[in-house]
Design a protein around this motif. Structure first.
Motif: not given
Length: 484
Positions: A191-195, A206-212, A221-227, A428-438
């Motif tokens: 939690s401290a790391f992502v802050a 997971s999607t649930a943790v990805g929301r947090h 204002l850190t841009p994120v890629t969520l897989e 990468g994902g889309v919607g609830a499965s993520g955003m961005g790609a690598y």
């Protein structure tokens, strides 16, 4: 290796959170001192990561097996080691091209000026990696970030502590702290790391943790890629070769005992073919896994909590009227002592069952019957967009209909999961499965500021648009209407 900064004395004496923040500050200062790492420096970092991966590969295989209770060395070798080595080779082969300043078209109105795109490193990249492929999903993003010229901090999962500690030690021996660092610890450290105010943050989980994670990053204002994950479907066309499809579904579903974010999470089968599908799956599983209990090729479930969760999914499905079919002659007995969970089909699955509400991450495969392919497509579209989608069949019209009328992170046609291994495709994902790609150049671009630059020419006619406005301005605007 950059040995000019040696912050370890003060870092080692600090609390874990303070030490983590000091590493971040050291990396940010190092980036400020060298904001444009040379091709040679980036290549050197990739070379060191390649050599490190080869050196620790046997230890990785042992550590991962111990973390899972049992995991075939072949799974770690293929999915963690070989994929990382392949990604590094791809990056080394294309890095010079990726780093070049690229031309961009210039509208006629601005000639003889010229547009260019300059790929510039972002700074310090944070990577939060999961437990299911603990090395590949940590180092895959790191490869792209290092190629792009960034500094990297990695927070691996606490559920695979041996693998995480091995990575921490190996990276510390191979890279200076201001280049790349692995931070181990529990969820509180995570939690401290992502802050922290990273210049980019990539999270796989997971999607649930990805929301947090997204909320924590938003504060900076850190841009994120969520897989993230989700319910990745496999659609079987009415004309499907059932034996062919079953063999590939078994491979995709049971690889790593289903603990794969892009494993098929349910399968939709033409209603008249349900019995044939069940029979084909029951024949295919023993061909790949002659035994389940004690089989060196079959992975254990990563933790007691996840083992218990899988059993609860089965119990809930049975309670709500599903029929559970064993896919192996050994039956439905799960072995808690070794955390070995047998493969099984869930027939008659419905949306009120937990097995159709949660990402399974295990060797359970719900089966949905459809009467027309449009019904299966409609079911996919009524639910959250999946990370992956699989289509099996020979009819090109059906295939193209599925591709055009469903939205997912990625697709493999007539097989499972192999789109992930393509370095020339984005992942990468889309919607609830993520955003961005690598992956490949897509990862390089994700971790770069693709800076647009316009080079003005001394011969530019834009001076004719300067005030005071008059007849010249009017003539120029009439001309611009024509040529733009």
């Amino acid at each position: 290796m950059n040995a000019g900064l040696n912050p370890m004395a003060s870092i080692e004496a600090a609390s874990p959170k303070d030490a983590m923040r000091r590493v971040f500050d050291v990396q940010r200062a190092a980036f400020a001192a060298d904001m444009a790492p040379s091709y040679a420096m980036r290549l050197d970092r990739l070379d060191r990561l390649f050599a490190m991966t080869e050196r620790i590969a046997p230890a990785l295989e042992s550590a991962a097996s111990a973390d899972f209770g049992h995991r075939p060395v072949q799974v770690t070798r293929l999915a963690d080691v070989m994929m990382v080595l392949s990604a590094i080779k791809h990056a080394r082969r294309h890095l010079k091209s990726w780093m070049k300043v690229h031309r961009a078209p210039t509208a006629m109105a601005f000639w003889p000026g010229a547009n260019r795109i300059v790929a510039q490193p972002l700074g310090v990249v944070g990577v939060v990696s999961p437990w299911n492929y603990p090395y590949q999903l940590a180092m895959g993003p790191a490869i792209a970030a290092l190629a792009a010229g960034n500094r990297v901090m990695i927070k691996p999962s606490e559920l695979t502590p041996r693998t995480s500690e091995l990575m921490r030690q190996a990276v510390a021996e191979t890279f200076a702290p201001d280049e790349m660092t692995v931070v181990t610890g529990d969820a509180d450290i995570g939690s401290a790391f992502v802050a922290m105010p990273f210049d980019h943050l990539l999270f796989t989980g997971s999607t649930a943790v990805g929301r947090h994670v997204a909320l924590a990053a938003a504060a900076n204002l850190t841009p994120v890629t969520l897989e993230l994950g989700g319910k990745s479907p496999a659609l079987l066309s009415p004309d499907v070769d059932m034996t062919y499809a079953a063999a590939r579904l078994v491979m995709g579903k049971l690889f790593n005992a289903g603990q794969t974010c892009i494993a098929p999470d349910y399968v939709a089968v033409h209603r008249p073919a349900i019995d044939a599908f069940v029979d084909a799956m029951r024949l295919a599983v023993p061909l790949q896994y002659p035994t389940i209990a004690g089989n060196a090729d079959y992975t254990g479930i990563v933790s007691e909590r996840h083992f218990t969760r899988l059993q609860a999914l089965v119990d809930d499905a049975l309670l709500r009227g599903a029929r559970v079919v064993p896919l192996h002659p050994e039956g439905l007995v799960a072995h808690a002592d070794t955390r070995t969970f047998p493969p099984m089909l869930i027939l008659g699955a419905t949306d009120d069952m937990r097995v159709m509400q949660e990402e399974i991450f295990g060797p359970l495969l719900p089966v949905l019957a459809y009467d027309a392919l449009d019904d299966a497509i409609g079911y996919v579209n009524r639910h959250e967009r999946p990370l992956a989608l699989y289509w099996f069949g020979a009819d090109k019209a059906d295939r193209d209909k599925v591709l055009a009328r469903t939205i997912s992170g990625g697709v493999t046609v007539n097989d499972c999961m192999w789109h992930f291994g393509q370095e020339d495709l984005p992942f990468g994902g889309v919607g609830a499965s993520g955003m961005g790609a690598y992956h490949g150049e897509y990862g390089f671009r994700t971790f770069s500021m693709n800076k647009p630059v316009f080079f003005q020419s001394p011969l530019s006619g834009t001076r004719l648009l300067f005030p005071p406005y008059g007849k010249t301005f009017e003539r120029m605007t009439r001309l611009l209407k024509i040529i733009t």
